[in-house]
Scaffold this motif. Structure first.
Motif, mmCIF file in Angstrom:
data_model
loop_
_atom_site.group_PDB
_atom_site.id
_atom_site.type_symbol
_atom_site.label_atom_id
_atom_site.label_comp_id
_atom_site.label_asym_id
_atom_site.label_seq_id
_atom_site.Cartn_x
_atom_site.Cartn_y
_atom_site.Cartn_z
ATOM 1 N N ALA A 142 0.852 -1.200 0.000
ATOM 2 C CA ALA A 142 0.000 0.000 0.000
ATOM 3 C C ALA A 142 0.882 1.243 0.000
ATOM 4 N N SER A 143 0.296 2.363 -0.431
ATOM 5 C CA SER A 143 0.965 3.654 -0.324
ATOM 6 C C SER A 143 0.594 4.248 1.041
ATOM 7 N N ILE A 144 1.586 4.757 1.769
ATOM 8 C CA ILE A 144 1.335 5.357 3.084
ATOM 9 C C ILE A 144 1.970 6.744 3.109
ATOM 10 N N LYS A 145 1.149 7.764 3.338
ATOM 11 C CA LYS A 145 1.650 9.135 3.402
ATOM 12 C C LYS A 145 1.189 9.779 4.707
ATOM 13 N N ILE A 146 2.084 10.520 5.344
ATOM 14 C CA ILE A 146 1.771 11.188 6.603
ATOM 15 C C ILE A 146 1.776 12.691 6.384
ATOM 16 N N SER A 147 0.707 13.359 6.814
ATOM 17 C CA SER A 147 0.591 14.795 6.594
ATOM 18 C C SER A 147 1.678 15.545 7.350
ATOM 19 N N SER A 148 1.998 16.733 6.863
ATOM 20 C CA SER A 148 3.046 17.551 7.463
ATOM 21 C C SER A 148 2.607 18.084 8.820
ATOM 22 N N GLN A 149 3.570 18.352 9.668
ATOM 23 C CA GLN A 149 3.275 18.973 10.958
ATOM 24 C C GLN A 149 3.018 20.470 10.808
ATOM 25 N N ASP A 150 3.392 21.021 9.661
ATOM 26 C CA ASP A 150 3.208 22.459 9.432
ATOM 27 C C ASP A 150 1.741 22.718 9.123
ATOM 28 N N THR A 151 0.968 22.955 10.145
ATOM 29 C CA THR A 151 -0.461 23.183 9.962
ATOM 30 C C THR A 151 -0.863 24.463 10.659
ATOM 31 N N TYR A 152 -1.854 25.143 10.108
ATOM 32 C CA TYR A 152 -2.267 26.431 10.673
ATOM 33 C C TYR A 152 -3.388 26.269 11.683
ATOM 34 N N TYR A 153 -3.814 25.053 11.955
ATOM 35 C CA TYR A 153 -4.957 24.867 12.858
ATOM 36 C C TYR A 153 -4.496 24.836 14.311
ATOM 37 N N PRO A 154 -4.923 25.813 15.103
ATOM 38 C CA PRO A 154 -4.510 25.869 16.509
ATOM 39 C C PRO A 154 -5.054 24.674 17.286
ATOM 40 N N GLY A 155 -4.244 24.186 18.195
ATOM 41 C CA GLY A 155 -4.702 23.100 19.050
ATOM 42 C C GLY A 155 -4.775 21.747 18.378
ATOM 43 N N LEU A 156 -4.287 21.652 17.139
ATOM 44 C CA LEU A 156 -4.328 20.368 16.437
ATOM 45 C C LEU A 156 -3.082 19.562 16.797
ATOM 46 N N HIS A 157 -3.293 18.426 17.413
ATOM 47 C CA HIS A 157 -2.168 17.590 17.842
ATOM 48 C C HIS A 157 -2.158 16.248 17.122
#
Length: 314
Positions: free
Chosen positions: A148-163
């Protein structure tokens, strides 16, 4: 092709019930898995009067919970589903859910290859290192073993409080299930992973009907709702301010991005009047801010700063 890699790969519900049991360790360890569903997919999983979700729980032995309407994962219009139970039960339930969605939303085209789809897992930032590995070594081995293809989103996100981050697994049903199984086995080794089960849907609700955004949108009740016993500054109230029609776009942002961020940062609910609905005697649109005095003040200040920062550049 990949069907022989996992007991969950492409097995029918009947086959699943008859497959040989996993090692005792798998039966005893309890865990959970969160992933995203569109509103349409969520409706399909729930079924009429909750019949489908009850069947899934009965067949798998797992507990299946869904976030409510407008409880979306930040930056999406997708709801969160959490499946919890033993590792074996969780994997059975996920397979039942994905099989159903595959049948309904990814019809076969008659070709020889299996239909391709994806599942977006919600994984705490702190647990992603165990999936990635040093220099990406673990994620590469997971992809090789599952195909399978597995991709992980970047930590650089503009959403406050998103962990949390999104781990997107793409491929055939069998490939996805093998990858999900391998990822879950990594996650249960993380002593902190189980803590995310205590707050499965930690994101504020966002109502997209009209221009009505915020954590206190109609529907579920939240911990940040104020009770009458709270101090005056924490009690819920509202104010209406006027904002020039040409500046409304600055406040809302593309796809509601700015107003969502303002609401999440301040904790206030922000509602903007429809076009043509102005403050009396002006061409200013009505912006109603609801929440505690503290959150209202913060939202009002942030709106003013956002408009001023853009106006200064003009």
């Amino acid at each position: 092709m990949e069907g022989n890699k996992s007991a969950y790969s492409a097995a029918s519900p009947e086959e699943q019930q008859n497959h040989s049991p996993p090692p005792p360790d798998n039966e005893e360890k309890t865990t959970h898995l969160r992933f995203l569903l569109s509103n349409a997919e969520a409706g399909s999983v729930i079924g009429k009067g909750g019949a489908t979700i009850n069947d899934i729980q009965s067949q798998s032995g797992a507990r299946v919970q869904l976030s409510r309407n407008f409880e979306y994962f930040p930056g999406t219009s997708d709801r969160i589903i959490m499946v919890s139970g033993t590792i074996d039960d969780v994997l059975k339930a996920v397979n039942l859910i994905l099989s159903k969605l595959l049948d309904e939303f990814y019809p076969e085209d008659g070709g020889e290859t299996d239909p391709q789809s994806k599942i977006r897992l919600v994984v705490p930032n702190s647990s992603c290192g165990g999936i990635i590995g040093k220099g990406g070594s673990i994620i590469r081995s997971l992809m090789e073993e599952s195909s399978a293809s597995i991709k992980i989103s970047s930590q650089d996100t503009y959403y406050p409080g998103l962990h949390d981050r999104l781990v997107t697994v793409s491929g055939s049903l069998g490939e996805q299930m093998r990858a999900v199984e391998l990822i879950l086995l990594k996650l249960v080794e993380d002593q902190y992973y189980h803590q995310s089960a205590h707050a499965p849907f930690p994101y504020p609700a966002v109502a997209y009907n009209g221009m009505n955004y915020g954590p206190n949108a109609p529907g579920p009740k939240y911990q940040n709702n104020r009770s009458p016993n709270k101090p005056q500054e924490d009690r819920s109230s509202s104010i209406t301010i006027g904002i020039a029609d040409e500046h409304i776009g600055i406040v809302v942002g593309r796809g509601g991005r700015n107003i969502m961020e303002l609401s999440q940062l301040s904790g206030a609910r922000i509602k903007i009047s429809e076009r043509g609905d102005f403050m009396s005697g002006t061409s200013d649109r009505k912006v109603t801010i609801t929440g505690s005095q503290r959150s209202i003040h913060m939202a009002e200040s942030m709106i003013s700063e956002k408009i001023a920062s853009v106006a200064d550049r003009e």
